[in-house]
Scaffold this active site. Structure first.
Site, PDB file in Angstrom:
ATOM      1  N   HIS A 126       1.372  -3.586   9.004  1.00 46.25           N
ATOM      2  CA  HIS A 126       2.788  -3.354   8.705  1.00 46.25           C
ATOM      3  C   HIS A 126       3.531  -2.748   9.892  1.00 46.25           C
ATOM      4  CE1 HIS A 126       2.737  -4.296   4.433  1.00 46.25           C
ATOM      5  NE2 HIS A 126       1.554  -3.706   4.375  1.00 46.25           N
ATOM      6  N   HIS A 151       0.834  -1.196   0.000  1.00 48.06           N
ATOM      7  CA  HIS A 151       0.000   0.000   0.000  1.00 48.06           C
ATOM      8  C   HIS A 151       0.875   1.256   0.000  1.00 48.06           C
ATOM      9  CE1 HIS A 151      -3.691  -2.245   0.907  1.00 48.06           C
ATOM     10  NE2 HIS A 151      -4.363  -1.097   0.853  1.00 48.06           N
ATOM     11  N   ARG A 198      -1.003   2.251   7.598  1.00 49.34           N
ATOM     12  CA  ARG A 198      -0.788   0.795   7.516  1.00 49.34           C
ATOM     13  C   ARG A 198      -0.283   0.250   8.857  1.00 49.34           C
ATOM     14  NH1 ARG A 198      -3.694  -1.327   5.123  1.00 49.34           N
ATOM     15  NH2 ARG A 198      -2.485  -3.102   4.367  1.00 49.34           N
ATOM     16  N   ASP A 247       8.638  -1.373   7.578  1.00 44.24           N
ATOM     17  CA  ASP A 247       8.043  -1.770   6.299  1.00 44.24           C
ATOM     18  C   ASP A 247       7.729  -0.545   5.448  1.00 44.24           C
ATOM     19  OD1 ASP A 247       8.078  -4.350   7.291  1.00 44.24           O
ATOM     20  OD2 ASP A 247       5.928  -4.408   7.741  1.00 44.24           O
TER      21      ASP A 247
END
Length: 569
Positions: free
Chosen positions: A528, A489, A522, A532
């Protein structure tokens, strides 16, 4: 027995009558003292004085009116209109008006320009206006800012569009029995935007598809305790007019008791209909509403005014009506997971428009190899992993806030929709096809590069590692066997933002801020780690470097810039 009964009857006879919760008073019109008009907004100035806007007046401005109401019932006894107070500028299709006692000025909303500007009480412009978020520029024609209110106790302006803006839903008509998803937007005394909430209007209750209708929110009235009265109305016009009607619903919402970004709960205050038939010409398209003087028994009073389309063909009248009511003290609850799931479904209901083929620009040989420049993800027990753990718990704390609501929405909405507000226009295959092809092609390149990295590092997602549910537990199973490093994403978000910034340089700061928010969301979701999303920015930089040396990308970029130039005009 008689001795007991007589005093009881006398007591009941002379006992003060308790105030009824809601009383819809008889509508009135005053053809001798109120000139025919297209009255669309009203604001109480105090006493018997009101300011009223006409959306088809010759020039921009408003009228002052003297409206006398009964102190006990709220019934209208008399109404008289003064001449138009105007700046001399062209009419902006003025729809809403509100009074600000601190400055003794009024603000007026216009549908033509989607602006809300300030006037002195003699009709002159002050040069001040509300700072409208760019996303509201995407209102459908003649479906923009109809509603406007201000409350001095809460120090908040409130406005919304009549129907969904183009990004959030289709333009409603008699054939589409769907609700409109609206954005209820507030502003502070500094004229800057503050809280924004979602509001779902009712869908059409017309049987069949013959005739025409206009449905949506046409007015707002803010109360001192933070509650807001929302005027929803549906105007139904039959082919021969007989049988036409207007259905008015007054709802109560209380934004302060919900989180910004929530779908507002609403409670019906009252509803009524007006109509045209052989014997009844009560038809009244009520577009204007405001809070008026308090009644002697403590009840509140709403003043409503109808748009007669200049007393259209002699059928319609400039109707006034009041509604007296006891403060409802509506106490909604913050959105539940079920409410959030419903909101997400509504936000994604429009999709991205007609399906078109979008292709990536880079061949597999041209993809940067992320395994050559990305470090290994932090391992449990290391200092960097402790930092990841800290951010994981920070993210969990944010889930019950408005930021958590946005994170849950970002997880499932189209990438193109996520960046529309930052760039200032709708990105889809129908409205902006060249920009859409550019951004979507770059997104596909980012996805392909990210897949290589994920399959190489194979990092377990944080919610799986910690054995806890994510922000959206119903989706946990589908994410469980996919990998965490880097965030897909996030890399797609960064590439989308950087690509759009090449087309609209003036939106660079807003796009970068949105990409950063999109990435941190995220972590809030639990999908995540912080490392990340950090790696995703590095990965996105490599993808953009290759795209900027790709002939097909540069060719499409030129088409997108030309399309944006046409869009600005």
């Amino acid at each position: 027995m008689k001795k007991v009964l007589f005093p009881t009857l006398m007591l009941l006879l002379f006992m003060p009558v308790l105030a009824q919760p809601v009383v819809v008073n008889k509508q009135r019109h005053f053809p001798k003292t109120v000139v025919a008009g297209n009255y669309s907004g009203i604001a109480w100035l105090g006493g018997d004085r009101y300011a009223v806007v006409d959306d088809k007046s010759r020039t921009s401005g408003f009228r002052l009116m003297n409206i006398v109401t009964d102190a006990k019932t709220g019934d209208i006894k008399d109404a008289r209109a003064d001449s138009l107070l105007t700046s001399g500028n062209p009419n902006r299709d003025e729809e809403g008006i509100c009074y600000v006692p601190q400055s003794n000025t009024v603000f007026v909303s216009g549908e033509n320009d989607q602006q809300i500007i300030e006037y002195t009480l003699d009709g002159q412009l002050t040069g001040r206006r509300l700072n409208i978020p760019a996303i509201f520029k995407n209102a459908y024609e003649n479906r923009g800012f109809e509603a406007l209110t201000y409350n001095a106790a809460t120090h908040r302006f409130w406005t919304t569009t009549e129907n969904s803006i183009a990004l959030d839903g289709e333009k409603v008509d008699i054939a589409k029995k769907v609700p409109s998803l609206l954005r209820l937007q507030s502003f502070g005394d500094d004229l800057q935007p503050c809280e924004q909430y979602w509001y779902l209007s009712d869908s059409s209750d017309v049987k069949g598809t013959e005739g025409k209708d206009v449905i949506g929110v046409s007015g707002l009235a803010a109360l001192d305790d933070g509650q807001i009265i929302v005027l929803e109305r549906e105007v139904v016009i039959t082919k021969k007019y007989i049988g036409s009607y207007v259905h008015v619903k007054l709802y109560v919402v209380r934004p302060a008791m919900q989180k910004p970004g929530d779908l507002l709960q609403k409670q019906l205050l009252t509803e009524f209909r007006t109509k045209i038939n052989v014997t009844d010409r009560s038809f009244a398209n009520y577009e204007a509403i405001c809070v008026g003087p308090q009644l002697s028994d403590g009840r509140l009073l709403l003043m409503l005014l109808a748009d007669s389309q200049n007393q259209y063909r002699g059928y319609l009248k400039d109707w006034f009506r009041t509604v007296a009511f006891v403060n409802p003290d509506f106490r909604p609850q913050p959105n539940t997971p079920a409410d959030l799931a419903r909101l997400i479904k509504l936000i994604n209901s429009k999709g991205e428009g007609p399906k078109v083929t979008t292709t990536p620009f880079l061949s597999s040989e041209e993809h940067p190899d992320p395994t050559r420049f990305l470090p290994e993800p932090p391992q449990p027990g290391s200092g960097p992993f402790e930092n990841d753990t800290y951010y994981y718990h920070y993210g969990k704390e944010q889930r019950q806030t408005s930021r958590g609501t946005q994170a849950a929405i970002d997880e499932v909405q189209w990438t193109s929709k996520a960046f529309c507000e930052a760039v200032g226009f709708v990105i889809d295959s129908q409205t902006t096809p060249e920009i859409f092809k550019l951004a979507e092609g770059a997104r596909k390149d980012a996805r392909a590069v990210n897949r290589t990295a994920k399959n190489h590092f194979r990092r377990t997602r944080p919610y799986v590692y910690f054995g806890e549910p994510s922000i959206s537990p119903e989706s946990d199973e589908s994410y469980k066997d996919s990998y965490s490093y880097p965030s897909g994403h996030s890399v797609r978000g960064w590439v989308y933002a950087l690509t759009l910034a090449l087309v609209v340089p003036d939106s660079t700061e807003a796009l970068i801020a949105r990409a950063q928010e999109y990435a941190i969301n995220r972590v809030i979701c639990g999908r995540h780690y912080k490392s990340d999303i950090d790696a995703s920015l590095v990965e996105a930089t490599a993808v953009m470097s290759r795209l900027l040396s790709n002939a097909a990308f540069l060719e499409q970029l030129e088409k997108a810039r030309k399309e944006y130039a046409r869009l600005r005009k």
